[in-house]
Each structure stands twice: as C-alpha cells, then as structure tokens.
Design an enzyme around this catalytic site. Structure first.
Site, short mmCIF file in Angstrom:
data_model
loop_
_atom_site.label_atom_id
_atom_site.label_comp_id
_atom_site.label_asym_id
_atom_site.label_seq_id
_atom_site.Cartn_x
_atom_site.Cartn_y
_atom_site.Cartn_z
CD GLU C 33 -2.48 1.73 0.43
OE1 GLU C 33 -3.41 1.29 -0.10
OE2 GLU C 33 -2.32 3.07 0.05
CG HIS C 51 -24.97 -0.11 -2.90
ND1 HIS C 51 -26.03 0.76 -3.09
CD2 HIS C 51 -24.09 0.28 -2.89
CE1 HIS C 51 -25.25 1.80 -3.07
NE2 HIS C 51 -24.01 1.75 -2.98
CB VAL C 174 4.11 -0.65 -7.12
CG1 VAL C 174 4.85 -1.11 -8.28
CG2 VAL C 174 3.85 -1.61 -5.93
CB ILE C 336 -13.35 -1.75 -7.79
CG1 ILE C 336 -12.62 -2.71 -8.65
CG2 ILE C 336 -14.20 -2.20 -6.77
CD1 ILE C 336 -13.24 -3.71 -9.28
CB CYS C 401 -12.88 10.91 21.76
SG CYS C 401 -14.21 11.69 20.69
CB CYS C 403 -17.70 14.43 20.33
SG CYS C 403 -17.13 16.21 20.82
CB CYS C 441 -9.75 13.90 22.05
SG CYS C 441 -10.44 13.95 20.66
#
Lengths: 123, 325, 477
Positions: C33, C51, C174, C336, C401, C403, C441
């Site tokens: 990646e 979906h 890559v 995709i 955190c 919230c 935070c």
C-alpha cells in the site's frame, strides 16, 4: 496633532485622545477612569507590557509552567525576552507566585510562576 | 444506586463557583465531577492576563484566577471532588452516569448543575471549502498545544475569525517565533475586545482583514496556502477581490458553542440555533432541579461574568433542594 | 530473496478482501500500500452502504458481484466481528408519473436476483419513514440493503488476513514492475518484491500500475463526490437509506445511515482529472442540501459537523476484473467504484478463481483462523457491558474523546492493531470524528501515539509523512 489610542487596562477599551507636546502628553481625554490617563501617558512615552508565557519544566506535574513578569517591561523588548524564556528549564517544584528568575533578562523585573508545579507523587 | 444532594458536572470557573455558593447556602453533600486530571478547566490554558478585574479588582492570569477558587473548594470537606470523571448519561429524573478509570457509577441527585462549558465552532461549521490537510487547528487547541505542551503548531499562520481566542493566539504565536500573516474576519468589526485588537494585533503589526472570508484551503498533506476574498453586505464574495496567501497553518477562531448534549439527552428543551437551554430565567432549564451555568448556559465574554452568574446557580440549586424537601 | 506467490497492490477494501480470501490457502502473500495506512485511498471516503443490487444493468459484472457480495458480507461481518445492519433502502419518486421508472428498476434488479423488492405507497412511507417529505407518493423498498463501517471492514479484513499469514507493507508505493522468468519484480523505494502473481487493486492509480506491464486499454477517470456528515443527534431522522431516482451519472444525492450513527448526505458527482483533488466546494454543499431537503425537509445546514470529498475510480461503466493474457500472472481488478464495497467479498472469490485458472495451486490450510473477536466500541454497547469492561480494564473508564465516547483503552488497542496516524486512530475508533473535531482530544491522542510508537511529537502525523501536526517544540529548541 492629536493622537488616538485604545486603552488596554480593562475590557472596556476606552478610545483615548492625547494632546502631545514634544515627548510629553499635555492632556488626555476619553478615559472613563484614572487608569486611562496613566496608561496614555506611559504608552506615549514608553509603552510597557506584562509578558505572560510559559517555561519548560522537567520532572514536575506540569510540562509547561505558566509565568509572568512581576512588572511590565518595554513593549519593544518582548521578543528579546522570549529568547531568554526559551532557554529556561525548571526542575525544582514551584508555587504560584514564586519567583522563577530574579531580575529576569536584566529588565529589573522578576519572572513569577502563575501556577504551582510539584514533583509527581510516586505511586 | 447512591443518591446525592447536589452533583455538579465540570470543574472550571462555573462549576467551582457553583460549588462554593451551594455550600455557602447550606448544601453539605456536593459531588463535583471533573473530566480532566485537575480542576480549573479551560482557565489552565489561558495564561494571559485580564481575568479578575471585576471580581477581585485586580488583573490575574487564567491559572491564578482559577487557583483562588480551587483553594477555597479544596478547603471544604463537604465538596467531594472526583477527577478524571466523565458524565455520559443524564435523565429527566436527574439520574446521572459517569465513567472514571476503573469504575462506572450511576447515582441520583436532588439537583444537578451542568457546568460543562463550551466547545469551539469548527472550520466545518462555517463551511470553508477546499482540502482537509494537517495544519488546520481550532484556536483553543493551538492554545493548549503551546501553553500546556510547549508544542508549536505552525510557522506561517493565518487566523480566521477575530474572536478573543484568535487574537490572543496571534500574540502568543508571534511571541513563540511564528509569523502571523493575517487575521481574517467576515464582519465589519472585530468580534473580540478592542483592547485585544490593540495589544495582540497592533502591537505586532499583524494585519486584520475585516469583511473578508477564506474561500478555499489548498494543500494535500499540510496546508500550503489559502485564498481569501472581500465580501459585500450579504457576506458574499466580491468578484475580482480574491487573493492568495501562503501559510502552513490555519487557526480557526469563529466562536463558541455551549456544550449541552447531556441536558438535551435528559429531555430539556434546547434552542437548536444556539445550543442553549430554552428558558426564561438565568441558569435554569425546562427540567426542575436541572441547572446549567457558565458558558454552557450562554457564552460569556469574561470569566468574571461566569463566576458571578455561577455563584447564583449554586444558590438557586441550594434553594431548590431546600424547597423540595 | 523470497518469492511470493501473490503480491496485491493496493490496500483498500478490494485488496484487503482479496488478501483475506487468499489467506485461506497455502500460498505466500504480500500486500503493498502506498499510503501510510490501509484504507487511506478510495476506501476512506466510502459511504458504507451495502447495496442490494438495484440500479445496476442486469447483464453487468458489477450487478452480479453486488448481489453475491450482499449475501457474502453477512457471514463475513459475523466472522470478523464487524457491525452490519440491514436497514433497507428506499428509492423514492416525487411524482407518480415516475412510477414506471421504479418498476423498471425493480424488474432489472429482479433479473439479477435481488430479493424482497416491493413498491410502497404514501401510507407505508408515512408510517415507516415519517420525516420523509409528504410530497413523495411512492418508493421502491429493497429490504436487503445495509450499512457497515467501510474502514473497520478494511482493517478487520486485513487484521484477519495478517493473522493467517499475509504480510502487509504500508508506505510502499510500487514504482516499477519488471517481468522475469519466475513472474514479476515489483520495485518500491524501500525494496523489491519478487512474486509469481500480481493483483492490481490500486484504485485510482490502477491504470498507471497496469501501464507498467504494458496493458493500457483502460483509463481511470476519477469522479469526485462530496459527502456531508451530520451530528449523531440526527441518527434517527430517517430509518432507511433514502435514494432518489438514479441519473445516468450516479445514484443521485442520498440520505445515508452509517454504522457510526452519524447520517451522511451526498455525494455529488463531478468528473476531474486530478487524482489528488479532494476539495469540497460551496456549490457542492448547496446542491447536496437542496436535494436532500426535498426528500427530508427537516434536515438543516447546522446539523452538518464534517465534510469530505472522495474520488470514485471509474474505468468506464463496469468493473474490469480479468487475467491479462499479455502478461500472464497479472490480474487487473480495476474500475471498482460503487458498489465496490458490497461486491468486495465476491470480487475476492472471483479473483481466487482467476488465479487458479492462471495456474496457481490453491490448497486450503489445515488451520484457517477465520474468526476474530469484535473490537470494542463503547459508543455501540450498553452501559451494563461497559461496566464489566471497566472492571476488567480500568482504562475503559478513561474517556479521551468526549463527543464520541472513546476510551484510552480503545485508542491504545487501535494503535496496537496497526494505527500509526491520527486519521488511522479516527477511522478505527471514531475519536476526533465528532462534533468538536478533535478540539478537546487531539493532544491526548497524540501523546498516546507518541507513547505507544515511541515517536517524538514532531513525527506524529495526520495521515503519514508530510502531514505532521507540530512544527516545533520547546524540548527541541
């Protein structure tokens, strides 16, 4: 030629008018309290500011200790004063109001802690 | 389930004053919940002077102002303080749940004072278009980073919004060696106190662009530049007025919003436009015995105002508890 | 140097699903990646919709894989401990004249095998979706539509794949591919990877990767979509996914339920040539608001707490998934776009089939650890359960955190499971994703990252190198 300025002594922010005479102030108007008049004269002749900032601590309950100068210092020297601030590292516990550095930066004022910092309790 | 006479949520200036006043008015069972590891709330990061002129008739920094109340609260054994305690649930019967390391506690209170303060409006709330890189900070977060951690969040700064926190941060960043290139304000006048415009901007020759807005943020990983433009009376961009300014950091200081999510959860009526409780009288909510004070009730200009009204909240809660028993 | 059986290029949902599927077999796999963490490309702006398979041509590959994926995702979510909720979807019309269009969508979808479809009328809508505009006379109801957290799906797929032996290399772009006798050599700035098979799941950059081996008969034309997230307080404004009638370019501007509770509105659709263009615009905001307010009038601009733009990696109208005969061993999995998240598990099975056909022997492992314990999210569990967790580990009671109610324990766990950046923590835990946007935070999370990863403060970043937050520090003055 009259000069205008905003008083910074309190949140009212009075608009002051100064009648200068050379390097002195003849008359001030627009102030709602006596502090305004004093401020205007001082600001015209030699503007001063209290420096509030924080200094690095090591091994204490705070990582940064907030500080202030005990008296105002010349406005033009604020950035120079910050150079000195960056060199300070506090390792001993301090209490609020305690002097961290006497005669700070040769300005004839003390640098005072505005919050206490202790050694952390060993658990 | 344990029951308490009075629970106060928040250990900043509002909660501290409310606790002191409630005690003074006869309440002997007070629990004060504070989510941080120390009392004082946001005052701890407000290291600049200007606090206390009304209440103490002298000028103090935020931590000094807080300390005076903290010392008084700590001296009263009937005020129990629970640090690192985070309220997560409140209902209309004033049953409150909070978390603290090692414990989830639910208790019922005869009266509750929410002194939960406020949060900052974000870049998202004013819909500044553009990318979302690192380098965009709410001004209060930048204040915390510099004053409490000693971290410098940027070198070339543009500040959007001329609220007091933004102005104070302009000075603070300048003192720390950063270059504040502009403060950009959409209104005709600064939103902050005039004295802050003088001592935070004019003292350091920082330009204030009134009637301007930021129309785009650029930069993929880190902020690279912003585009600003002048606006007309409808606050819409005046064509041809766009200009660019290179910067690595954008501070957002566009106002504060009361934190009232727990009160809303309890069923109190909230005005969605201001996020404040719908009420006729100071510190009250639509639920009897559920009070709110300080910046949670409304946004104050000065901490002194918070103290004054929050002292009243403590008294009001004490009177409510007495009248209900 | 080690030769892998399979190298997957791209750590989005497609790559992660393929990695996890292939990890069932006795093959060595590496996933490369280019970003600092997985799911930082196309997948990070996914809306999280599973979906049902509607709005696809009946003869399309994506339609077929979508319907299959919708079935597969249920067991996959259970195995991985990812929260999937079947909320159902409504495709609404504003005029009864458009009813034939709804019927056509229904007929197409039924050809694909989408189950349970029916047209519902005003009375049904009034009962089941009361905040929907009363001007909407009818809708097509697809009960099998659902929601999932797109990031958590990627991270949990990857974590499970890693548990079963897949090696992950983030921050490894890559730059070149050479064909050798044994297969391919992939060049990254850090090192070369020898592999027998390559799977190109590089999303927006898949055309550039494919060109490296001389296959250039497709181009990725990114289509930008702006999405606006609403406050959690509006979670139950709607109960289904709400779609307008689709246009030729997109499924339209939707009201989306998310598995985190915050409703999302959008996306817009605008073609762009810049694969790094992730800017939102005033026009986009206006368009989204205008459109959704026609569907649900009570939604308000002030409910918006966040927004972002994502790019759909379109390569024509359909997915392209094929073994490249001109470069044997190289499989393209490109174009995709929607419904890619739904289709991912089915795509993964299809890719396994293509590999087999291309000559890779796939023997099942004796021990495949298909299940992983669900990650803890305090915001998603009742207080009775939170109480037990806190008793087991006090750090669950240490809220970072406020919230979104995320504890320091969850944040440390996320980092130990692979988060390296503030965004990585956010996508895994939701810390900083709420209404204050990390105002309270961020410093605390930074300190936890520094502590867990032994980083100096100036190395803590939002999303990898170049996005560091802090540019100076008193300790380093």
């Amino acid at each position: 030629m009259n000069k205008l300025m905003t008083c910074i002594e309190c949140p009212k922010g009075c608009r002051l008018t100064l009648e200068p005479d050379g390097s002195h102030v003849l008359r001030v108007s627009g102030h709602k309290c006596p502090k305004g008049e004093l401020y205007a004269k001082q600001e015209f002749e030699n503007p001063l500011r209290i420096l509030t900032t924080s200094v690095l601590a090591e091994g204490l309950t705070l990582k940064m200790i907030p500080v202030k100068t005990s008296q105002p210092i010349p406005k033009a020297k604020l950035l120079e004063a910050m150079e000195q601030i960056r060199r300070i590292k506090v390792q001993c516990p301090v209490n609020l109001g305690e002097v961290i550095q006497a005669n700070f930066g040769n300005f004839g004022v003390d640098l005072v802690a505005t919050r206490s910092a202790q050694k952390p309790k060993v658990s | 389930m344990r029951s308490r006479e009075l629970v106060i949520v928040g250990g900043g200036p509002a909660g501290l004053a409310a606790a002191l006043a409630a005690h003074e008015h006869g309440i002997r069972d007070i629990l004060l919940l504070e989510r941080d590891q120390c009392l004082g709330g946001i005052l701890n990061q407000c290291i600049h002077p200007g606090f206390g002129l009304h209440y103490f008739k002298e000028t103090l920094t935020g931590p000094e102002y807080a300390e005076r109340f903290i010392q008084r609260v700590l001296a009263i054994p009937e005020i129990e303080i629970s640090l690192r305690s985070f309220a997560v649930k409140l209902d209309s019967k004033k049953t409150l749940t909070y978390l603290t390391p090692g414990k989830l506690e639910t208790l019922s209170a005869r009266a509750v004072i929410m002194a939960t303060g406020c949060r900052e409006r974000t870049r998202e709330m004013i819909h500044i278009p553009g990318t979302r890189p690192a380098g965009i900070f709410p001004a209060g977060l930048a204040q915390k980073m510099i004053n409490l951690e000693g971290w410098l969040p940027g070198r070339e700064i543009v500040i959007v919004g001329s609220g007091d926190i933004g102005l104070i941060m302009a000075r603070r960043l300048t003192l720390e060696g950063a270059r504040v290139k502009a403060v950009i304000e959409i209104q005709k006048e600064s939103r902050g106190l005039v004295r802050n415009v003088t001592q935070c901007l004019e003292d350091f020759n920082i330009p204030l662009y009134l009637r301007h807005r930021i129309v785009k943020i650029h930069g993929r990983n880190r902020v690279e530049k912003i585009e600003a433009a002048e606006v007309n009376d409808e606050l819409l961009e005046i064509p041809g007025s766009r200009f660019e300014m290179a910067c690595d950091t954008l501070l957002v200081s566009v106002g504060l919003i009361p934190e009232n999510e727990l009160i809303e959860m309890a069923g109190a009526e909230i005005d969605p436009a201001t996020n404040t409780p719908k009420t006729e009288s100071l510190n009250h909510t639509s639920i009897p015995g559920l009070f709110t004070c300080g910046n949670a009730f409304k946004i104050y200009d000065l901490a002194d105002g918070v103290t004054k009204d929050s002292l009243l909240a403590g008294q009001q809660a004490a009177e409510f508890i007495r009248s209900a028993s | 140097m080690k030769t892998y059986d399979v190298c997957i290029i791209g750590g989005g949902v497609t790559g992660a699903a393929i990695a996890r599927e292939l990890s069932r077999y006795r093959v060595s796999i590496a996933l490369l990646e280019k970003e600092a963490e997985l799911a930082f490309g196309v997948s990070k702006s996914n809306s999280g919709i599973i979906h049902p398979g509607t709005q696809n041509p009946p003869d399309s590959l994506k339609g077929r894989l979508c319907v299959q994926g919708n079935r597969l995702i249920r067991s996959l979510a259970r195995e991985l401990g990812v929260h999937f909720v079947e909320v159902g979807e409504l495709i609404v019309i504003s005029d009864l004249q458009d009813l034939p269009q709804l019927q056509a969508i229904k007929a197409d979808a039924e050809k694909l095998g989408v189950p349970g479809l029916r047209i519902v009328d005003r009375a049904w809508l009034a009962e089941h979706e009361p905040n929907l505009s009363p001007d909407i006379p009818a809708a097509l109801f697809a009960p099998t539509a659902g929601i999932i957290s797109p990031y958590r799906l990627v991270y949990d797929l990857a974590e499970n794949a890693a548990r079963n032996g897949v090696e992950f290399f983030t921050g490894h772009p890559v730059m070149g591919i050479t064909r050798v006798e044994t297969g391919f050599v992939l060049q990254t700035p850090q090192r070369n990877f020898h592999t027998r098979f390559v799977i190109n799941a590089a999303g927006l950059f898949a055309d550039e990767i494919s060109r490296l081996i001389g296959v250039d008969d497709f181009t990725i034309t990114p289509r930008l979509g702006e999405e606006y997230l609403l406050d959690k307080k509006r979670e139950f404004t709607t109960h289904h996914l709400i779609f307008p009638l689709p246009t030729p370019e997109s499924k339209g501007i939707l009201i989306i339920k998310t598995s985190d509770g915050n409703p999302m509105i959008g996306p817009t659709a605008r073609s762009t040539t810049d694969k790094t263009d992730l800017a939102t615009t005033d026009e986009g905001l206006r368009k989204v608001l205008q459109n959704v307010q026609q569907l649900v009038p009570c939604l308000h601009e002030r409910d918006i707490i966040a927004y972002f733009a994502g790019l759909r990696p379109a390569a024509g109208d359909d997915f392209i998934i094929r073994h490249e005969g001109r470069a044997p061993g190289f499989i393209n999995v490109v174009g995709i776009q929607s419904p890619g998240l739904t289709a991912a598990p089915a795509i993964a099975c299809m890719v396994a089939g293509l590999l087999k056909k291309a000559g890779l022997t796939l023997h099942r492992k004796w021990f495949f650890h298909g299940r992983r314990p669900a990650s803890v999210h305090l915001f998603a569990i009742p207080f009775s359960q939170t109480e037990k967790l806190i008793q087991k580990d006090p750090a669950y009671g240490d809220i970072v955190c406020r919230c979104e109610m995320v504890s320091s324990k969850e944040i440390r766990d996320a980092i130990r499971r692979g988060a390296k950046t503030l965004d990585g923590v956010k996508f895994r835990t939701r810390a900083q994703a709420g209404r204050c946007h990390g105002g309270f935070c961020t410093t605390r999370i930074m300190k936890i990252l520094m502590d867990e990863l032994h980083l100096p403060v100036m190395a803590v970043s939002k999303r990898g190198p170049g996005s560091e937050l802090i540019l100076g520090s008193r300790d380093h003055a």
